[in-house]
Design a protein around this motif. Structure first.
Motif, PDB file in Angstrom:
ATOM      1  N   TYR A 477       3.877 -10.253  20.859  1.00  0.00           N
ATOM      2  CA  TYR A 477       2.771  -9.494  20.285  1.00  0.00           C
ATOM      3  C   TYR A 477       3.191  -8.047  20.082  1.00  0.00           C
ATOM      4  CZ  TYR A 477      -1.368  -6.475  20.505  1.00  0.00           C
ATOM      5  OH  TYR A 477      -2.296  -5.486  20.272  1.00  0.00           O
ATOM      6  N   GLY A 478       2.780  -7.513  18.977  1.00  0.00           N
ATOM      7  CA  GLY A 478       3.051  -6.123  18.667  1.00  0.00           C
ATOM      8  C   GLY A 478       2.623  -5.820  17.256  1.00  0.00           C
ATOM      9  N   MET A 479       3.126  -4.746  16.720  1.00  0.00           N
ATOM     10  CA  MET A 479       2.776  -4.296  15.386  1.00  0.00           C
ATOM     11  C   MET A 479       4.034  -3.724  14.739  1.00  0.00           C
ATOM     12  SD  MET A 479      -0.332  -1.939  16.800  1.00  0.00           S
ATOM     13  CE  MET A 479      -0.896  -1.363  15.198  1.00  0.00           C
ATOM     14  N   SER A 480       3.947  -3.480  13.449  1.00  0.00           N
ATOM     15  CA  SER A 480       5.028  -2.733  12.805  1.00  0.00           C
ATOM     16  C   SER A 480       5.203  -1.398  13.519  1.00  0.00           C
ATOM     17  CB  SER A 480       4.699  -2.491  11.333  1.00  0.00           C
ATOM     18  OG  SER A 480       4.479  -3.698  10.647  1.00  0.00           O
ATOM     19  N   GLU A 481       4.073  -0.790  13.913  1.00  0.00           N
ATOM     20  CA  GLU A 481       4.095   0.520  14.545  1.00  0.00           C
ATOM     21  C   GLU A 481       4.767   0.524  15.909  1.00  0.00           C
ATOM     22  OE1 GLU A 481       0.441   0.508  11.809  1.00  0.00           O
ATOM     23  OE2 GLU A 481       1.643  -0.912  12.960  1.00  0.00           O
ATOM     24  N   SER A 482       4.865  -0.635  16.547  1.00  0.00           N
ATOM     25  CA  SER A 482       5.542  -0.715  17.849  1.00  0.00           C
ATOM     26  C   SER A 482       6.922  -1.358  17.713  1.00  0.00           C
ATOM     27  CB  SER A 482       4.698  -1.508  18.856  1.00  0.00           C
ATOM     28  OG  SER A 482       4.536  -2.853  18.433  1.00  0.00           O
ATOM     29  N   CYS A 483       7.450  -1.364  16.485  1.00  0.00           N
ATOM     30  CA  CYS A 483       8.764  -1.953  16.214  1.00  0.00           C
ATOM     31  C   CYS A 483       8.787  -3.419  16.661  1.00  0.00           C
ATOM     32  CB  CYS A 483       9.861  -1.156  16.900  1.00  0.00           C
ATOM     33  SG  CYS A 483      11.519  -1.525  16.266  1.00  0.00           S
ATOM     34  N   ALA A 484       7.773  -4.149  16.213  1.00  0.00           N
ATOM     35  CA  ALA A 484       7.589  -5.570  16.541  1.00  0.00           C
ATOM     36  C   ALA A 484       7.048  -5.708  17.960  1.00  0.00           C
ATOM     37  CB  ALA A 484       8.874  -6.365  16.318  1.00  0.00           C
ATOM     38  N   ALA A 485       7.694  -6.519  18.780  1.00  0.00           N
ATOM     39  CA  ALA A 485       7.094  -6.932  20.058  1.00  0.00           C
ATOM     40  C   ALA A 485       6.987  -5.783  21.054  1.00  0.00           C
ATOM     41  CB  ALA A 485       7.919  -8.057  20.669  1.00  0.00           C
ATOM     42  N   CYS A 486       5.797  -5.660  21.662  1.00  0.00           N
ATOM     43  CA  CYS A 486       5.667  -4.820  22.854  1.00  0.00           C
ATOM     44  C   CYS A 486       5.322  -5.700  24.054  1.00  0.00           C
ATOM     45  CB  CYS A 486       4.627  -3.731  22.658  1.00  0.00           C
ATOM     46  SG  CYS A 486       2.996  -4.328  22.273  1.00  0.00           S
ATOM     47  N   THR A 487       4.926  -6.949  23.793  1.00  0.00           N
ATOM     48  CA  THR A 487       4.818  -7.946  24.859  1.00  0.00           C
ATOM     49  C   THR A 487       5.576  -9.192  24.424  1.00  0.00           C
ATOM     50  OG1 THR A 487       2.839  -9.166  24.109  1.00  0.00           O
ATOM     51  CG2 THR A 487       2.472  -7.122  25.337  1.00  0.00           C
ATOM     52  N   VAL A 488       6.011  -9.962  25.399  1.00  0.00           N
ATOM     53  CA  VAL A 488       6.770 -11.177  25.104  1.00  0.00           C
ATOM     54  C   VAL A 488       6.554 -12.161  26.243  1.00  0.00           C
ATOM     55  CG1 VAL A 488       8.865 -10.304  26.231  1.00  0.00           C
ATOM     56  CG2 VAL A 488       9.067 -12.060  24.463  1.00  0.00           C
ATOM     57  N   SER A 489       6.547 -13.434  25.916  1.00  0.00           N
ATOM     58  CA  SER A 489       6.589 -14.444  26.976  1.00  0.00           C
ATOM     59  C   SER A 489       7.933 -15.147  26.896  1.00  0.00           C
ATOM     60  CB  SER A 489       5.435 -15.444  26.846  1.00  0.00           C
ATOM     61  OG  SER A 489       5.522 -16.195  25.655  1.00  0.00           O
ATOM     62  N   THR A 490       8.383 -15.665  28.023  1.00  0.00           N
ATOM     63  CA  THR A 490       9.662 -16.363  28.087  1.00  0.00           C
ATOM     64  C   THR A 490       9.442 -17.702  28.794  1.00  0.00           C
ATOM     65  OG1 THR A 490      10.326 -15.548  30.275  1.00  0.00           O
ATOM     66  CG2 THR A 490      10.769 -14.109  28.392  1.00  0.00           C
ATOM     67  N   ASP A 491      10.467 -18.511  28.826  1.00  0.00           N
ATOM     68  CA  ASP A 491      10.347 -19.809  29.495  1.00  0.00           C
ATOM     69  C   ASP A 491      10.063 -19.656  30.989  1.00  0.00           C
ATOM     70  OD1 ASP A 491      10.935 -20.738  27.031  1.00  0.00           O
ATOM     71  OD2 ASP A 491      12.685 -21.921  27.604  1.00  0.00           O
ATOM     72  N   GLN A 492      10.371 -18.500  31.555  1.00  0.00           N
ATOM     73  CA  GLN A 492      10.101 -18.271  32.980  1.00  0.00           C
ATOM     74  C   GLN A 492       8.705 -17.713  33.225  1.00  0.00           C
ATOM     75  OE1 GLN A 492      12.996 -16.082  35.199  1.00  0.00           O
ATOM     76  NE2 GLN A 492      14.735 -17.255  34.451  1.00  0.00           N
ATOM     77  N   ALA A 493       8.124 -17.062  32.214  1.00  0.00           N
ATOM     78  CA  ALA A 493       6.805 -16.434  32.375  1.00  0.00           C
ATOM     79  C   ALA A 493       6.009 -16.674  31.102  1.00  0.00           C
ATOM     80  CB  ALA A 493       6.953 -14.946  32.654  1.00  0.00           C
ATOM     81  N   HIS A 494       5.312 -17.813  31.097  1.00  0.00           N
ATOM     82  CA  HIS A 494       4.674 -18.281  29.870  1.00  0.00           C
ATOM     83  C   HIS A 494       3.325 -18.901  30.203  1.00  0.00           C
ATOM     84  CE1 HIS A 494       4.438 -20.162  25.886  1.00  0.00           C
ATOM     85  NE2 HIS A 494       4.118 -21.285  26.499  1.00  0.00           N
ATOM     86  N   LEU A 495       2.299 -18.515  29.453  1.00  0.00           N
ATOM     87  CA  LEU A 495       0.963 -19.105  29.622  1.00  0.00           C
ATOM     88  C   LEU A 495       0.357 -19.339  28.244  1.00  0.00           C
ATOM     89  CD1 LEU A 495      -0.826 -17.133  32.505  1.00  0.00           C
ATOM     90  CD2 LEU A 495      -0.259 -19.570  32.492  1.00  0.00           C
ATOM     91  N   TRP A 496      -0.132 -20.537  27.983  1.00  0.00           N
ATOM     92  CA  TRP A 496      -0.811 -20.801  26.725  1.00  0.00           C
ATOM     93  C   TRP A 496      -2.046 -19.913  26.619  1.00  0.00           C
ATOM     94  CZ3 TRP A 496      -0.375 -26.622  28.134  1.00  0.00           C
ATOM     95  CH2 TRP A 496       0.896 -27.088  27.769  1.00  0.00           C
ATOM     96  N   GLY A 497      -2.186 -19.253  25.495  1.00  0.00           N
ATOM     97  CA  GLY A 497      -3.330 -18.379  25.285  1.00  0.00           C
ATOM     98  C   GLY A 497      -3.059 -16.927  25.633  1.00  0.00           C
ATOM     99  N   SER A 498      -1.883 -16.656  26.215  1.00  0.00           N
ATOM    100  CA  SER A 498      -1.478 -15.279  26.503  1.00  0.00           C
ATOM    101  C   SER A 498      -0.349 -14.901  25.559  1.00  0.00           C
ATOM    102  CB  SER A 498      -0.991 -15.149  27.943  1.00  0.00           C
ATOM    103  OG  SER A 498      -0.255 -13.950  28.125  1.00  0.00           O
ATOM    104  N   CYS A 499      -0.290 -13.621  25.217  1.00  0.00           N
ATOM    105  CA  CYS A 499       0.817 -13.167  24.362  1.00  0.00           C
ATOM    106  C   CYS A 499       1.926 -12.535  25.192  1.00  0.00           C
ATOM    107  CB  CYS A 499       0.317 -12.207  23.294  1.00  0.00           C
ATOM    108  SG  CYS A 499      -0.605 -10.800  23.905  1.00  0.00           S
ATOM    109  N   GLY A 500       1.946 -12.851  26.496  1.00  0.00           N
ATOM    110  CA  GLY A 500       3.078 -12.448  27.314  1.00  0.00           C
ATOM    111  C   GLY A 500       2.820 -11.200  28.137  1.00  0.00           C
ATOM    112  N   PHE A 501       3.914 -10.566  28.548  1.00  0.00           N
ATOM    113  CA  PHE A 501       3.870  -9.403  29.423  1.00  0.00           C
ATOM    114  C   PHE A 501       4.586  -8.244  28.755  1.00  0.00           C
ATOM    115  CE2 PHE A 501       7.383 -12.197  30.432  1.00  0.00           C
ATOM    116  CZ  PHE A 501       8.490 -11.351  30.444  1.00  0.00           C
TER     117      PHE A 501
END
Length: 761
Positions: A477-501
């Motif tokens: 999750y992020g924006m063009s203004e945040s240079c794409a991702a400012c949060t990310v989920s990975t295989d170690q920290a992943h929850l359906w319905g969340s856009c990560g940490f």
């Protein structure tokens, strides 16, 4: 080919640092932004950790491409099918070339040809801080041009392939482009009249370079009463070679002088927002923010999923627009940054321009077998639709085996959600070996280590479906203004319905923001869990750190009033403490996971003042009825909510609305109905959609009270698309435009006494 993700342990909470030394301190009141193209935004360095100069030294993109070429110059960097076959008479795509027949560039050739193109652009009049505009689909020439702009001391400004000529002309003029690289003859022919409407602001343009067609000898086009040359790509490269050959030992190399003056804090890329309202704004991204963003995500993916951990080839299929921030980061920046800083090397495979339109992307996937794959929700959902249709057509033992394997896959994926035990269920290995692995191979996704989605919200049922196939789709999750991702989920920290940490070195918080002053805000308390949706936990998601944009570009050519307006919009986006305000409503849990609950501009204000987020309600309806493609709620400041609904149709790919023929899951609702026009008056269809709407209305999580419920709906005879102006290039719904276009139909719903209101022109 190296294949398959590493098996990662499951974390119980997000890996977030609380050490203040790992974040830039933001001392003082700023301003923390600029709107000048020639400004330097000094890297926002932390004392220690991923955002520090020790872990991520400030460097330019061109320096990293040079490093990749020096250390792994013989490794493959770019691949494309040449010549690209035309569609057949039946509209179908010809078979894919075997991998060994794709035209290829090594990293040494990538570096050398980028520099050669830069010399050619300089010869055409490209100056330091100029913009190189590129209009066309993803090709090696697009990538070479993008890097060449930096070698020549400037920046690149990509245009969406689907931009109208008027939008393209605006971006070219607004960006201050001196050279325009263009794909096909039709684009050039449509662009010139549009540029003519832009007046004096077009005088910067020096030349056009064509990479997808061969211009006539000595061809030129008239722009503002002046003839501008149109060169072929080969002519540009010849010009660049001649410029290099003219450099002597006793003379200074103009290219090296330009390159020496480029700092990590200079603007490298302009990304035009694909916003749902108003003219697009140009986000200025510096070399440093792009390199930091890339290295930080890469380090997470390397540690959590094994991406680039070994001395082996990693692969990316380039098909999303390179003008979008995700394309710029994954297809342009990531490959040579990873190649320069890890044991691996990354090869880009370019898709065919028509792959998304005609549904032939799978042909390229099966050749490239990417190890990292980013898909916007529409792409993932289209794949899921096809697979569900195939599964539904199976019968007998084949169907039972498929369902058994998917049930094992789903249990395995649930066990691997954050906080799970990570244990595979009994017989999952057999199910994966016999069935699931074969499905992934047929998709071309059997080697994916990092599968991701972004740019728009994705439905949880889509994530669950791919989870049942053994494919984890991590949300970013992020924006063009945040240079794409400012949060990310990975295989170690992943929850359906969340856009990560939050990314390491980046701060992400939810604030209650004063509507009169964005700098006045109060942090929301962390929610106990993802299901705790109390208003006290929800606020505007804001972020700050080394990857935040320089600001929006103000173009002096368009006048002082324009520049002041852009400076005002930038200051309304980045506050005095450096926080970038997203406009998204969301919350953060005590475990560090971020959840988006709505977008403030999309919130429906009910008759009683309720803040209604439409997306969860819309997604519930789509999940309940496999034939529904899109749902758009209306109800702002009205007595109740209504909805416009579209159905899945053959050819509906986001760019075009498709045909009247029902597609995928829509064909199963009533086998006797094959067209949308028939479904509009079919009792079975009306009952199915009514039941889906009723299910949403009765679900307390998405509709906590009557104000949230949809009272009436209408099925439209066509899908929403970019072509109609209803979707952005990233396939976000332009709600105000749709609402205005269907004002008559919306009024019909509010004046009707029926739940289902038949469409009328």
């Amino acid at each position: 080919m190296g294949c398959g993700p590493s098996q990662a342990r499951v974390l119980s909470q997000a890996p977030i640092s609380s050490n203040p030394d790992e974040f830039f301190p933001y001392q003082g009141s700023g301003p923390w932004h600029t709107s000048r193209a020639d400004s330097v935004m000094q890297p926002r360095l932390a004392k220690s950790g991923p955002a520090s100069s020790e872990d991520c030294p400030p460097v330019t993109l061109q320096e990293l491409l040079k490093k990749a070429a020096e250390e792994k110059g013989d490794k493959l960097a770019l691949k494309v099918e040449r010549p690209c076959p035309s569609l057949g008479s039946d509209g179908g795509a010809p078979p894919a070339f075997p991998d060994e027949e794709w035209k290829a560039w090594t990293y040494r050739e990538y570096y050398d040809e980028s520099r050669q193109a830069a010399r050619g652009f300089m010869k055409l009049g490209f100056e330091a801080f100029d913009t190189l505009a590129i209009w066309g689909f993803n090709t090696p020439e697009w990538l070479l041009s993008a890097l060449a702009a930096g070698f020549a001391g400037g920046k690149v400004g990509g245009l969406y392939p689907t931009d109208t000529p008027e939008t393209a002309a605006f971006k070219i003029v607004h960006s201050g482009a001196s050279v325009v690289v263009i794909e096909d003859k039709a684009k050039l022919e449509r662009l010139i009249p549009a540029l003519a409407q832009r007046g004096e602001a077009t005088t910067r343009i020096k030349a056009f370079v064509a990479y997808g067609f061969e211009p006539e000898a000595q061809q030129s086009v008239e722009v503002k009463g002046s003839a501008k040359p149109v060169l072929s790509w080969s002519q540009l490269m010849t010009m660049g070679k001649e410029a290099k050959d003219s450099v002597t030992e006793s003379s200074a190399d103009p290219l090296e002088l330009r390159l020496k003056a480029v700092e990590p804090g200079h603007c490298a890329v302009l990304v035009y927002t694909s916003g749902t309202t108003g003219e697009p704004k140009a986000v200025m991204l510096s070399h440093d923010c792009m390199v930091f963003e890339t290295r930080t995500v890469l380090n997470l993916a390397r540690a959590h999923m094994g991406l680039c951990a070994q001395a082996e080839q990693e692969r990316v299929l380039s098909y999303l627009p390179l003008s979008h921030v995700a394309g710029a980061m994954v297809d342009i920046c990531f490959p040579f940054v990873a190649t320069a800083t890890t044991p691996a090397w990354v090869t880009i495979y370019c898709a065919r321009p028509y792959d998304l339109k005609v549904g032939s992307l799978g042909d390229r996937l099966r050749i490239a077998r990417p190890t990292i794959f980013l898909g916007v929700p529409l792409v993932w959902e289209k794949v899921a639709d096809k697979l569900r249709a195939i599964g539904a057509a199976n019968s007998g033992l084949k169907k039972k085996l498929g369902n058994w394997a998917k049930s094992k896959g789903l249990k395995n994926s649930k066990a691997r959600l954050m906080g799970g035990d990570g244990a595979a269920p009994f017989a999952y290995g057999l199910a994966n070996k016999v069935i699931l692995s074969k499905v992934k191979a047929k998709l071309g996704l059997d080697c994916v280590k990092f599968g991701a989605t972004g740019a728009a919200p994705i439905r949880v049922d889509t994530l669950q479906y791919f989870g049942s196939l053994g494919i984890t789709i991590n949300e970013v999750y992020g924006m063009s203004e945040s240079c794409a991702a400012c949060t990310v989920s990975t295989d170690q920290a992943h929850l359906w319905g969340s856009c990560g940490f939050q990314l390491p070195g980046v701060e992400v918080k939810a604030f209650k923001v004063d509507p009169a002053d964005i700098s006045k805000k109060e942090e929301c308390p962390r929610a106990p869990s993802m299901d705790d949706l109390g208003e006290e936990y929800q606020g505007e998601l804001c972020f700050r750190g080394r990857s935040i944009m320089m600001g929006y570009l103000g173009q002096p050519d368009l006048g002082a009033d324009h520049v002041r307006e852009i400076e005002r919009k930038t200051a309304e986006t980045i506050d005095t403490e450096g926080w970038l305000h997203s406009g998204d409503k969301g919350m953060i849990t005590k475990h560090g996971m971020v959840k988006i609950t709505g977008r403030y501009k999309e919130l429906i204000i009910g008759a009683g003042g309720e803040n209604i987020a439409p997306v969860p309600i819309e997604d519930h309806i789509k999940a309940c009825c496999d034939g529904v493609n899109e749902v758009m709620m209306i109800g702002d400041k009205r007595k109740y909510n209504v909805a416009l609904i579209t159905l899945k149709a053959v050819g509906a790919n986001g760019e075009t609305p498709g045909t009247d023929q029902l597609d995928a899951g829509a064909r199963r609702i009533n086998p006797n109905v094959s067209k949308i026009s028939e479904a509009l008056r079919d009792d079975v269809w009306i009952q199915e959609v009514t039941a889906a709407v009723k299910s949403a209305n009765e679900n307390g999580k998405v509709c906590p009270n009557n104000a949230f419920k949809i009272q009436k709906f209408m099925i439209l005879p066509t899908n929403f698309s970019e072509e109609q102006g209803f979707l952005t290039p990233t396939k976000k719904l332009k709600r105000p435009i749709v609402e205005n276009a269907f004002k008559k139909q919306i009024d019909m719903m509010y004046s009707s006494s029926e739940t289902y209101v038949r469409y009328e022109d």
